[in-house]
Design a protein around this motif. Structure first.
Motif, mmCIF file in Angstrom:
data_model
loop_
_atom_site.group_PDB
_atom_site.id
_atom_site.type_symbol
_atom_site.label_atom_id
_atom_site.label_comp_id
_atom_site.label_asym_id
_atom_site.label_seq_id
_atom_site.Cartn_x
_atom_site.Cartn_y
_atom_site.Cartn_z
ATOM 1 N N SER A 140 0.755 -1.254 0.027
ATOM 2 C CA SER A 140 0.083 -0.025 0.006
ATOM 3 C C SER A 140 0.870 1.269 -0.204
ATOM 4 N N GLU A 141 1.758 1.152 0.482
ATOM 5 C CA GLU A 141 2.903 2.357 0.626
ATOM 6 C C GLU A 141 4.060 2.140 -0.210
ATOM 7 N N LYS A 142 3.933 1.492 -1.350
ATOM 8 C CA LYS A 142 4.977 1.238 -2.194
ATOM 9 C C LYS A 142 5.693 2.261 -2.879
ATOM 10 N N VAL A 143 4.757 3.254 -3.157
ATOM 11 C CA VAL A 143 5.370 4.397 -3.975
ATOM 12 C C VAL A 143 6.366 5.185 -2.906
ATOM 13 N N ALA A 144 5.601 5.591 -1.808
ATOM 14 C CA ALA A 144 6.510 6.399 -0.824
ATOM 15 C C ALA A 144 7.605 5.628 -0.317
ATOM 16 N N LEU A 145 7.603 4.433 -0.153
ATOM 17 C CA LEU A 145 8.598 3.775 0.342
ATOM 18 C C LEU A 145 9.888 3.619 -0.637
ATOM 19 N N THR A 146 9.501 3.512 -1.653
ATOM 20 C CA THR A 146 10.455 3.456 -2.950
ATOM 21 C C THR A 146 11.204 4.736 -3.047
ATOM 22 N N ALA A 147 10.293 5.773 -2.805
ATOM 23 C CA ALA A 147 10.946 7.281 -3.029
ATOM 24 C C ALA A 147 12.228 7.526 -2.022
ATOM 25 N N LEU A 148 11.887 6.862 -0.625
ATOM 26 C CA LEU A 148 12.678 7.046 0.567
ATOM 27 C C LEU A 148 13.758 6.080 0.216
ATOM 28 N N THR A 149 13.720 4.960 -0.232
ATOM 29 C CA THR A 149 14.552 3.930 -0.069
ATOM 30 C C THR A 149 15.448 3.752 -1.513
ATOM 31 N N ASN A 150 14.770 3.909 -2.588
ATOM 32 C CA ASN A 150 15.479 3.644 -3.841
ATOM 33 C C ASN A 150 15.171 4.784 -4.824
ATOM 34 N N PRO A 151 15.854 6.043 -4.430
ATOM 35 C CA PRO A 151 15.527 7.184 -5.439
ATOM 36 C C PRO A 151 15.535 6.852 -6.884
ATOM 37 N N ASP A 152 16.578 6.259 -7.403
ATOM 38 C CA ASP A 152 16.621 5.868 -8.899
ATOM 39 C C ASP A 152 15.538 5.076 -9.311
ATOM 40 N N ALA A 153 15.054 4.180 -8.628
ATOM 41 C CA ALA A 153 13.836 3.239 -9.070
ATOM 42 C C ALA A 153 12.686 4.004 -9.092
ATOM 43 N N PHE A 154 12.581 4.953 -7.910
ATOM 44 C CA PHE A 154 11.357 5.868 -7.949
ATOM 45 C C PHE A 154 11.276 6.741 -9.217
ATOM 46 N N SER B 172 12.538 6.205 -12.284
ATOM 47 C CA SER B 172 12.156 5.405 -13.334
ATOM 48 C C SER B 172 10.742 4.829 -13.246
ATOM 49 N N ARG B 173 10.286 4.415 -12.265
ATOM 50 C CA ARG B 173 9.029 3.765 -12.213
ATOM 51 C C ARG B 173 7.944 4.827 -11.685
ATOM 52 N N TYR B 174 7.944 5.678 -10.855
ATOM 53 C CA TYR B 174 6.726 6.305 -10.411
ATOM 54 C C TYR B 174 6.698 8.029 -10.726
ATOM 55 N N LYS B 175 8.079 8.344 -10.695
ATOM 56 C CA LYS B 175 8.119 9.978 -10.752
ATOM 57 C C LYS B 175 7.456 10.521 -11.949
ATOM 58 N N LEU B 176 6.628 11.512 -11.839
ATOM 59 C CA LEU B 176 5.974 11.997 -13.253
ATOM 60 C C LEU B 176 6.959 12.441 -14.043
ATOM 61 N N SER B 177 6.735 12.086 -15.239
ATOM 62 C CA SER B 177 7.763 12.457 -16.360
ATOM 63 C C SER B 177 6.913 12.877 -17.345
ATOM 64 N N GLY B 178 7.367 14.169 -18.040
ATOM 65 C CA GLY B 178 6.707 14.893 -19.022
ATOM 66 C C GLY B 178 6.762 13.971 -20.427
ATOM 67 N N SER B 179 5.687 14.121 -21.282
ATOM 68 C CA SER B 179 5.600 13.593 -22.470
ATOM 69 C C SER B 179 5.565 14.705 -23.473
ATOM 70 N N HIS B 180 5.961 14.297 -24.779
ATOM 71 C CA HIS B 180 6.003 15.248 -25.785
ATOM 72 C C HIS B 180 6.876 16.459 -25.646
ATOM 73 N N THR B 181 8.045 16.248 -24.843
ATOM 74 C CA THR B 181 8.894 17.462 -24.807
ATOM 75 C C THR B 181 9.420 17.971 -25.854
ATOM 76 N N ASP B 182 9.488 16.978 -27.025
ATOM 77 C CA ASP B 182 10.099 17.640 -28.003
ATOM 78 C C ASP B 182 9.329 18.309 -28.968
ATOM 79 N N THR C 35 19.633 15.060 -12.449
ATOM 80 C CA THR C 35 18.248 14.910 -12.930
ATOM 81 C C THR C 35 18.197 14.519 -14.520
ATOM 82 N N PRO C 36 18.629 13.257 -14.890
ATOM 83 C CA PRO C 36 18.843 12.597 -16.049
ATOM 84 C C PRO C 36 17.548 12.905 -16.940
ATOM 85 N N GLU C 37 16.467 13.003 -16.298
ATOM 86 C CA GLU C 37 15.396 13.117 -17.326
ATOM 87 C C GLU C 37 15.127 14.501 -17.877
ATOM 88 N N ALA C 38 16.244 15.422 -17.531
ATOM 89 C CA ALA C 38 16.361 16.630 -18.405
ATOM 90 C C ALA C 38 16.994 16.486 -19.648
#
Length: 728
Positions: free
Chosen positions: A253-267, A269-279, A379-382
């Motif tokens: 139930s707290e998977k997203v919050a726990l991932t953000a605290l324990t594994n920022p890189d996985a958070f 790639s999996r859950y952090k809001l990423s923009g689309s059509h930035t090109d 911020t590799p997503e940049a």
């Protein structure tokens, strides 16, 4: 009726025309391109994960059979679709959704009776209830299992909720009342739950036994619960099994919050809001390039190399450059490949790596007129385009190469496990991973992948167009460098760290060697680029790089006669100085020595004549000492007249004294003026004039004639070189 089904559920239904196993259903989904219809598939929201497919993806025969056999037309398709479209439907559990569908089936049956019997609504509802209780309504058994009893008030309440668009209220989640109300959730005003989650964050691999021991240390053997009336109840610390269930539930139930605290890189790639059509803001070819580097997932015979990739965001074309080490020189050489292939970009986006922020990289981009943009740190997503293409490159080409070591430590261990331990005993990585490639061969493979495979594959982000076609279809203009020699010169290595040097009397000192620069004046600052083809030659530019100043040569490195080279350089420098000073010397001859004194003194006299000092009030100042000294300056009293005899005697004494020379034993060391004294006198007079003091006219005339003579010039050169030591 469930509109979203997993592959396992589809296989279990045994529908006509569909596979009967989960594996084959997944294969059918991939072959039919179900994943391309993004609105008809979604990630499963409940425990276990996976993917759910919408009923509309099934073939018509299978879809009809599902509706017929599963719900027997109990729930109309329109009503089921409307129920699934509600926002609250996404959070329903499977059992709650099934309870909702059962109530919708009863409402649909009541509507059919109302339409066919032509009775008032309340009479039709009473007939529906009687038929449902007697089993004559013809609904499936799963509906009767969900709704064992039915009343008129209940049926009317369901209809009101369905008309209001709140069909989620018809769902019955029997565990909702108890969910979140356990001892570990509520104990000590929620502090126990928070502490358990903090333990998971600090040590994700702690067991339930470890967590219980930590809870006992923190809260003791008992916990407190607050009841509804405000009373406090004490309960014992739950057993390990209860803590295991709670930890399992929280990790889901707290998977997203726990991932953000324990594994920022996985958070990310999996859950952090990423923009689309930035090109979408990029509308031109070569408008934006993104560049990054990554260690190659394959070994070469001379070690592990790094690969630099540049991608044009508009067309998705890619250039790859292999480098032994990540350095600024590698960035320049990679840019050279891209500039020759594509032209000059408007802007390049990189991260904050030392190879991209080095002075050489900044200078190269500035000289080429290319704007450089740095992405924020961490911020590799940049710069998502180049990050994605690096992953595609590593996954697509890496496994095909000899020496492939995997994309991670796990992959590497799997590759190592393919060989028996006895076979690998004592072997190096080169033998264990079949390393045979050289750096040049790796570069050839990378070029072939970029030119022949990647740029001819359709891209979904380009609406199915290939990068090659996107670039070829561009009708706008691009910028290109015509003189490749000029580009190569900008890529040439600079002297030292920053390339700046100052020309001295001997020339330029570069790496303990003297480079002759007869065409440049001493004390000139220059920017030096070394000739990559000849270490004995350097190219000189203005400090900003915008003006070419000529070449500098080192006779020792070039292998020519140093004496002849220096003599030639002296002659060239003399000719340059003579040419540069010809007009000055000509004008200097027109100036006469008397012009200095006459001009300066005349101006001083004119200036002094224009000044008038107003008188100031004064007071007489005196002291006893001043009064005593003033007595000396008073005129002496007149002496009494001498007698004739006394006057004769005085005359004889004065004659005797004037005829005897003074006796002294002091001999002068220097008789008359010396050249050193004359030069010192000239320095003193010149210093007084510079300070604005007035000098005698005779002194000024003497100074002008002396400074024009050869003695002053020779002493001035010695004085400039040796200082006061030249006058001793």
């Amino acid at each position: 009726m469930k509109l979203w089904l997993t592959a396992s559920e589809i296989a279990d239904l045994a529908l006509p025309g569909l596979p009967r196993t989960k594996r084959n259903v997944n294969a059918l989904a991939e072959a039919a391109g179900w994943a391309d219809r993004k609105s008809l598939w979604r990630k499963r929201r409940h425990a276990g994960g996976g993917i759910e497919y919408h009923l509309d993806l099934l073939p018509p025969d299978a879809r009809k059979a599902y509706v017929d056999c599963f719900v027997s037309d109990a729930v109309p398709m329109a009503a089921a679709a409307a129920a699934e479209a509600e926002p609250a439907a996404a959070g329903l559990r499977d059992d709650a959704a099934e309870a909702r569908d059962a109530r919708l089936a009863i409402l649909a049956a009541a509507d059919r009776i109302f339409e066919t019997a032509k009775l008032p609504r309340q009479h039709a509802d009473l007939l529906t209830i009687a038929d449902y209780q007697s089993g004559r309504l013809g609904l499936p058994e799963w509906v009767r299992a969900e709704v064992p009893k039915l009343t008129l008030r209940t049926l009317q309440r369901w209809r009101a909720a369905a008309k209001a668009g709140r069909t989620a209220a018809l769902a019955v989640d029997r565990g909702a009342a108890r969910r979140g109300c356990g001892v570990l959730e509520q104990a000590n005003d929620g502090q126990v739950r928070v502490y358990c989650l903090a333990l998971i964050v600090s040590r994700p691999h702690l067991s339930a036994d470890h967590v219980r021991a930590m809870l006992r240390e923190r809260f003791g053997d008992t916990l407190t619960l607050s009841k509804a009336g405000g009373s406090i109840r004490t309960v014992p610390l739950p057993p390990i099994r209860t803590i295991q269930d709670a930890l399992k539930r929280w990790k889901s139930s707290e998977k997203v919050a726990l991932t953000a605290l324990t594994n920022p890189d996985a958070f990310k790639s999996r859950y952090k809001l990423s923009g689309s059509h930035t090109d979408r803001t990029v509308t031109r070819l070569n408008e934006v390039w993104q560049i990054d580097a990554s260690p190659m997932d394959a070994l070469c015979v001379d070690g592990r190399h790094s690969v630099y990739l540049a991608i044009d965001v508009f067309s998705r074309r890619v250039v790859v450059y292999v480098s032994r080490t990540p350095r600024a020189e590698a960035v320049g050489l990679m840019l050279r490949r891209a500039l020759l292939a594509w032209g000059v970009p408007e802007r390049i986006k990189t991260d904050n790596g030392s190879d991209f922020t080095a002075k050489a990289s900044e200078r190269l981009l500035a000289n080429l007129g290319i704007e450089r943009e740095l992405s924020p740190a961490f911020t590799p997503e940049a710069k998502a385009f180049v990050e994605r293409v690096i992953g595609t490159f590593q996954r697509d080409l890496g496994p095909l190469l000899p020496g492939f070591i995997g994309h991670s430590v796990v992959d590497r261990k799997v590759i190592e496990a393919r060989k028996a331990f006895a076979d690998r005993l004592g072997e190096t990585d080169a033998r264990a991973f079949c390393v045979t490639l050289t750096g040049a061969e790796l570069q050839a493979y990378c070029d072939g992948w970029a030119e022949n495979r990647y740029q001819h594959r359709p891209h979904a982000s380009l609406d199915g167009v290939t990068p090659y076609a996107a670039a070829a279809a561009y009708a706008g203009r691009t910028r290109r460098i015509e003189d490749m020699r000029a580009l190569d010169l900008l890529l040439a290595p600079v002297a030292g760290r920053d390339g700046l040097r100052i020309v001295g009397k001997q020339g330029l000192r570069i790496d303990r060697s003297i480079y002759l620069t007869p065409h440049l004046m001493p004390d000139t600052q220059v920017f030096v680029r070394m000739d990559p083809c000849d270490l004995g030659r350097a190219f000189l530019f203005a400090p900003d790089g915008g003006q070419y100043l000529g070449e500098a040569v080192c006779p020792d490195v070039l292998g020519v006669d140093p004496v002849a080279a220096v003599a030639h350089a002296k002659r060239a420098q003399k000719e340059m100085i003579d040419t540069a000073t010809a007009e000055i010397r000509k004008e200097a001859k027109r100036i006469k020595p008397r012009d200095f004194a006459d001009t300066i003194l005349r101006q001083a006299a004119e200036a002094s004549g224009k000044l008038v000092a107003f008188p100031r009030p004064t007071d007489v100042h005196t002291t006893p000492a001043l009064e005593a000294a003033a007595e000396v300056s008073k005129p002496a009293l007149p002496r009494a007249a001498l007698e004739p005899a006394e006057r004769t005697l005085m005359t004889e004494i004065e004659a005797d004294l004037s005829s005897v020379p003074p006796v002294t034993n002091v001999q002068p060391l220097r008789r008359g003026d010396t050249p050193q004294l004359r030069f010192r006198r000239a320095l003193d007079l010149r210093a007084r004039i510079d300070r604005g003091e007035a000098i005698e006219t005779a002194d000024a005339l003497w100074l002008g004639g002396y400074e024009a003579g050869p003695e002053h010039r020779s002493f001035q050169d010695l004085y400039d070189d040796f200082g006061e030591a030249a006058l001793n």
